[in-house]
Design an enzyme around this catalytic site. Structure first.
Site, PDB file in Angstrom:
ATOM      1  N   GLU A  81      19.789  19.831   4.705  1.00 28.15           N
ATOM      2  CA  GLU A  81      20.196  18.671   5.487  1.00 28.15           C
ATOM      3  C   GLU A  81      20.134  18.930   6.991  1.00 28.15           C
ATOM      4  OE1 GLU A  81      20.426  16.052   3.928  1.00 28.15           O
ATOM      5  OE2 GLU A  81      21.707  16.112   2.157  1.00 28.15           O
ATOM      6  N   HIS A 100      29.339  17.517   6.341  1.00 23.13           N
ATOM      7  CA  HIS A 100      28.795  16.651   5.283  1.00 23.13           C
ATOM      8  C   HIS A 100      29.243  17.158   3.921  1.00 23.13           C
ATOM      9  CE1 HIS A 100      26.074  14.473   2.687  1.00 23.13           C
ATOM     10  NE2 HIS A 100      25.528  15.604   2.265  1.00 23.13           N
ATOM     11  N   HIS A 102      30.066  15.651  -0.542  1.00 20.53           N
ATOM     12  CA  HIS A 102      29.959  14.613  -1.571  1.00 20.53           C
ATOM     13  C   HIS A 102      31.336  14.356  -2.169  1.00 20.53           C
ATOM     14  CE1 HIS A 102      25.480  15.925  -2.332  1.00 20.53           C
ATOM     15  NE2 HIS A 102      25.679  15.448  -1.107  1.00 20.53           N
ATOM     16  N   TYR A 121      45.062   1.045   8.772  1.00 25.56           N
ATOM     17  CA  TYR A 121      44.884   1.259  10.207  1.00 25.56           C
ATOM     18  C   TYR A 121      44.193   2.574  10.549  1.00 25.56           C
ATOM     19  CZ  TYR A 121      48.879   4.508  10.507  1.00 25.56           C
ATOM     20  OH  TYR A 121      49.722   5.578  10.357  1.00 25.56           O
ATOM     21  N   HIS A 163      24.570   8.880  -1.939  1.00 27.47           N
ATOM     22  CA  HIS A 163      24.538  10.268  -1.470  1.00 27.47           C
ATOM     23  C   HIS A 163      25.945  10.830  -1.299  1.00 27.47           C
ATOM     24  CE1 HIS A 163      22.245  13.304   1.313  1.00 27.47           C
ATOM     25  NE2 HIS A 163      23.300  13.857   0.748  1.00 27.47           N
ATOM     26  N   TYR A 216      48.253   8.464  21.858  1.00 24.43           N
ATOM     27  CA  TYR A 216      48.863   9.392  20.902  1.00 24.43           C
ATOM     28  C   TYR A 216      48.027  10.652  20.788  1.00 24.43           C
ATOM     29  CZ  TYR A 216      50.632  11.165  16.414  1.00 24.43           C
ATOM     30  OH  TYR A 216      51.147  11.942  15.419  1.00 24.43           O
TER      31      TYR A 216
END
Length: 226
Positions: A81, A100, A102, A121, A163, A216
């Protein structure tokens, strides 16, 4: 956007990337070696190698690839990737970490080809009022790079059709935190659809959260180890 300072190419940074991979599998956010992580450093992009079990990774096995151009002269192959990691580092110089995986619930939504709307939120932690879905393309392909770069210009995370999911981080710890938050959002959205339709927060309500997050700072995230 203001470019972030690169991470040091040190044993500590390399081990922290390995620890993130081990953490993903321990938290059941990933399976096997399907996930990958990279960090922009002074010497290029550090990324996990292809096909090496996380338990066998050592700092010296991490692979360095250039910010631009095809990797050359590396003893181990970088993750398959690596092209979209490279594309995201080019597109988002403000975010020095790309993670990344899965995750199961994210992957369900990705297979259904559903983005995550503002059902909670905490969606604002990803830069806007949704977690978008990147169009499908073969892993490692230029098309996937283009899809990811386009959709992540103003977001800190996305789902990837059929994916998985990818998040960006201001640090390794923030990338880990963001990935777990994304999986939690995916689970919340899926489960809230079982008994009815989830109520979606308005753009104005999310805009308030984005402003609140600026003051924050989510500072506690920096120390999150999982």
């Amino acid at each position: 956007m203001t470019p972030a300072a690169p991470l040091p190419d040190s044993t500590e940074t390399r081990q922290a990337l390995i620890d993130a991979c081990l953490w993903m599998n321990e938290r059941h956010i990933n399976q096997g070696t399907s996930g990958n992580i990279s960090a922009r450093t002074q010497t290029g992009i550090l990324i996990t190698p292809s096909g090496v079990p996380y338990e066998d990774l050592t700092p010296d096995l991490m692979v360095t690839i250039p910010i631009e151009g095809h990797p050359a002269g590396t003893e181990l192959k970088p993750s398959s990737e690596w092209p979209f990691h490279q594309a995201l580092h080019q597109t988002r110089p403000d975010m020095p970490v790309v993670l990344h995986a899965h995750p199961p619930y994210c992957s369900v939504l990705a297979v259904q080809r559903r983005a995550i709307p503002a059902c909670h939120y905490m969606i604002a932690a990803f830069g806007g009022n949704s977690v978008p879905l990147a169009d499908y393309a073969l892993f490692g392909s230029p098309e996937l790079c283009a899809n990811m770069a386009k959709i992540m210009t103003d977001r800190h995370g996305c789902l990837m059709a059929n994916h998985g999911a990818t998040v960006l981080g201001e640090s390794i710890d923030k990338a880990r935190w963001r990935l777990e938050e994304l999986e939690t959002l995916a689970r919340t959205y899926l489960f809230s659809s079982i008994g009815g339709a989830p109520h979606i927060l308005s753009d104005a309500e999310i805009a308030e959260v984005l402003v609140a997050f600026q003051s924050y700072g989510l500072r506690a995230v920096e120390d999150t180890k999982g």
